[in-house]
Motif scaffolding. Sequence first.
Motif, short mmCIF file in Angstrom:
data_model
loop_
_atom_site.label_atom_id
_atom_site.label_comp_id
_atom_site.label_asym_id
_atom_site.label_seq_id
_atom_site.Cartn_x
_atom_site.Cartn_y
_atom_site.Cartn_z
N HIS A 99 0.96 -0.89 -0.20
CA HIS A 99 0.17 0.13 0.35
C HIS A 99 0.51 1.53 -0.09
O HIS A 99 2.25 1.00 0.72
CB HIS A 99 -0.87 0.52 1.75
CG HIS A 99 -1.79 -0.90 0.80
ND1 HIS A 99 -1.59 -2.45 1.83
CD2 HIS A 99 -3.05 -0.77 0.23
CE1 HIS A 99 -2.93 -3.15 1.49
NE2 HIS A 99 -3.88 -2.23 1.28
N ASP A 100 0.08 2.53 -0.46
CA ASP A 100 0.92 3.66 -0.61
C ASP A 100 0.85 4.09 1.06
O ASP A 100 0.32 3.18 2.01
CB ASP A 100 0.02 4.55 -1.36
CG ASP A 100 -0.69 5.09 -0.74
OD1 ASP A 100 -1.30 4.38 -0.91
OD2 ASP A 100 -1.04 6.49 -0.82
N GLU A 101 1.11 4.87 1.51
CA GLU A 101 1.38 6.16 2.63
C GLU A 101 0.28 5.70 3.25
O GLU A 101 -0.16 5.62 4.76
CB GLU A 101 2.83 7.23 2.64
CG GLU A 101 2.72 7.67 4.24
CD GLU A 101 3.20 9.20 4.09
OE1 GLU A 101 3.72 9.78 5.29
OE2 GLU A 101 3.65 9.59 3.47
N TYR A 102 -0.97 6.26 2.58
CA TYR A 102 -1.92 6.28 3.18
C TYR A 102 -3.17 5.54 3.29
O TYR A 102 -4.65 5.74 3.79
CB TYR A 102 -2.63 7.68 2.50
CG TYR A 102 -1.86 8.71 3.25
CD1 TYR A 102 -1.71 9.59 4.00
CD2 TYR A 102 -0.60 9.61 2.02
CE1 TYR A 102 -0.40 10.63 4.25
CE2 TYR A 102 -0.23 10.61 2.48
CZ TYR A 102 -0.19 11.44 3.41
OH TYR A 102 0.36 12.38 3.81
N PHE A 139 -4.08 3.77 -2.00
CA PHE A 139 -3.54 2.79 -3.25
C PHE A 139 -2.73 1.51 -3.25
O PHE A 139 -2.64 1.33 -1.69
CB PHE A 139 -3.09 3.83 -4.52
CG PHE A 139 -3.83 4.85 -4.91
CD1 PHE A 139 -4.69 4.68 -5.80
CD2 PHE A 139 -3.94 5.87 -3.56
CE1 PHE A 139 -5.75 6.13 -6.03
CE2 PHE A 139 -5.02 7.30 -4.79
CZ PHE A 139 -5.50 7.37 -5.49
N VAL A 140 -3.01 1.22 -3.65
CA VAL A 140 -1.51 -0.52 -4.28
C VAL A 140 -0.63 -0.09 -4.98
O VAL A 140 -0.68 0.46 -6.06
CB VAL A 140 -1.89 -1.34 -3.93
CG1 VAL A 140 -1.31 -2.52 -3.66
CG2 VAL A 140 -3.36 -2.02 -3.02
N ASP A 141 0.18 0.16 -4.87
CA ASP A 141 1.42 0.03 -5.62
C ASP A 141 2.27 -1.02 -5.74
O ASP A 141 2.65 -2.42 -4.87
CB ASP A 141 3.20 1.32 -5.52
CG ASP A 141 2.43 2.48 -4.89
OD1 ASP A 141 1.05 2.60 -6.24
OD2 ASP A 141 2.92 3.30 -3.98
N VAL A 142 1.95 -2.26 -7.62
CA VAL A 142 2.26 -2.89 -7.57
C VAL A 142 4.29 -3.22 -8.48
O VAL A 142 3.80 -2.42 -9.98
CB VAL A 142 1.51 -4.03 -8.83
CG1 VAL A 142 1.69 -4.96 -9.27
CG2 VAL A 142 0.45 -4.12 -7.49
N CYS A 143 4.86 -3.14 -8.73
CA CYS A 143 6.20 -3.61 -9.04
C CYS A 143 6.15 -5.03 -9.68
O CYS A 143 6.08 -5.96 -9.26
CB CYS A 143 6.99 -2.55 -8.00
SG CYS A 143 7.64 -1.64 -6.90
N TYR A 144 6.57 -5.20 -10.81
CA TYR A 144 7.11 -5.70 -11.51
C TYR A 144 8.79 -5.92 -12.73
O TYR A 144 8.87 -4.73 -12.54
CB TYR A 144 5.91 -6.42 -13.02
CG TYR A 144 5.07 -4.96 -13.20
CD1 TYR A 144 5.74 -5.68 -14.73
CD2 TYR A 144 5.06 -4.28 -13.44
CE1 TYR A 144 5.47 -3.91 -15.56
CE2 TYR A 144 4.43 -3.48 -14.28
CZ TYR A 144 4.59 -3.20 -15.35
OH TYR A 144 4.76 -2.13 -16.15
#
Length: 632
Positions: free
Chosen positions: A391-394, A397-402
């Motif tokens: 998740h982002d700081e708050y 949102f969700v950050d997905v790295c690939y």
Amino acid sequence: MPGIKRRDFIGGVALAAGSGFVPLHGAPGRPHDPTTLHPDAYPPARTGLRGAHEGSFEAAHEMAWHGKRFERPAEQTDETYDLVVVGGGVSGLAAAWMFRDRVGPGSRILILDNHDDFGGHAKRNEFDVDGKRLLGYGGSVLIVPRKHSEPMSRLFDGLGVDLEALHDGFDGRFYLRYIRRSIYFDPAHFNARALLPNPFGSPVPEPGVDYREAFADFPVSDATKQKLHSLYGSARSAVLPGLTLNQTVEKLTRTAYTRYLRDEVGLTDEGIRILVSMGAEGTGNRMDVESVRMAILHGLPVPGLDKDPALMQVLGLGGAGPGYRTYHFPDGNAGMVRMMVRSLIPNVTPGLAPGAGQADTLLAAFDYGQLDRPTNATRIRLNSLVVDIRHDEYRNFVDVCYLRDGTPARVRARHCIAACWNRMLSHICPEMGSEQAAALAYAEKPPIGYITIALRRWQAIADSGAGYVHVPEGFANEYLLSLPVSLGDYRYAADPDDPVVVCAEHYPATYNDGNTPREQNRLGRHRMLSMPFAEYERNVLREMDAIWGPYGMDVSRDVAAITVNRWPHAYAYVYNPVHDNPAWNQANGPHVRGRAQMHRVSIANSDSDAIPLLQGAINAADRAVTEQLDVR
């Protein structure tokens, strides 16, 4: 190799010695058509080692085995989506479809998959043999309607899946004539070579079958023949005399089938070697780790069962027996997958009318260049291995790295559904707690190789009368003529002079080594990953030559191509009461703790439902979407 003429394979495609190589699926400059498309541009046409192909898993193993972590890009490299789905198999595609169905067609969805093709285990294999287009399946194949759920019915209705058309397209007469159950004895493991009718297939004696005669030609000792006959010809009045019904059910549930055969029936080791690998296609496990109860469900014999109607009723074998309809696309469940992809991304089939049904979709040209267009509401990005979800700081949102081509990328979404191999999530979700990670670590999926062989002709199989061959102690557990399903303009090869697909299944786990199924699966997986294509090819050609060579098959002439769909992590792990906690089932077990929602991240895939069936993947997708739509 004795009996096999000199030949070479380049990436699974037959090449006669001394000839010039022309790609099986077309030459440069030919039209962009699915029947001629070069395999480099059209993944279903690629041969050789497929499934978990090179480049799809190595970085994941670096993370899981060696703790490697990949640097996260400081900035987003793509837009923000409503939903990012990790995994483009049945469950991931179903999750995307259901999310769009419930939120609206304007939803921005990105599906990431580490393979070069969509579908997961519902993999399509295509061949062009002498101008004839052949379809095969590289994994998931069956639709079992008796297991239908509401989400599955809703999805099928929305896609226009017509089960009755699939049923009508199945040639039952052909099946009965050519795909007869047979058993091949290799002289390396038994007293002589023999290809014989396979009398196994029912847990109780079948009317009209002379079992003494059926076992008379088996190349085994007389003592083994006598014991095999006793499996169906026993005078027992009950399965386990002296035990109550509940005690019998408990023992059949907690006792391994081979142990039962040895201790209760007195079957010889020679006889056990014949039966131990039968039924493996159900779970990927052999009968030394599966229970007697599971063996019964796979049609393996248990003396006295026919004398115990109450027990048969408890086991679900009363009345008309365990028979039920199953349905098949010509390319297995890949046929349904293609319908989902076309529904999500209509321009992937530019030559197909909007209202076209499953028959037209089956043969439609799929333009893979359309899958990841920026203008698509839903995008499928292949060759993209997810390495970090957080998740982002708050937590908005969700950050997905690939990784793609070794380069890290990062996308953001309001919601994320992880429909990948669940065990990997503990390595890519740093926010996951230790208890949830430990729960996910319990399952060890069985390794299975689905091997599709394109034949130029199958007259030898027709002459042998053996189109479904079990091979005790074999490299492949069984060889099967592709199921005779025609749909629309796709016609099954009814003439033995026409090209056809033969399917083989390879289970690298060994038996009788004292290991639990989880340990066997782990060891078998390492064997599978270390096996080169040449070893698959050599063993498959050797066995096909031994089985059908005496009837005229020349593998150097008749085999056009081989595709090995290796799945080191195949079926969802099914709890085994012989070795696991007997209280665990689909509703209760480590998978329930393992699939716990992590705010904007929900977990799908059939792993999270603990059932290796299509509806498990679809039900899990529906649950994950419902969880996410409750998050605001």
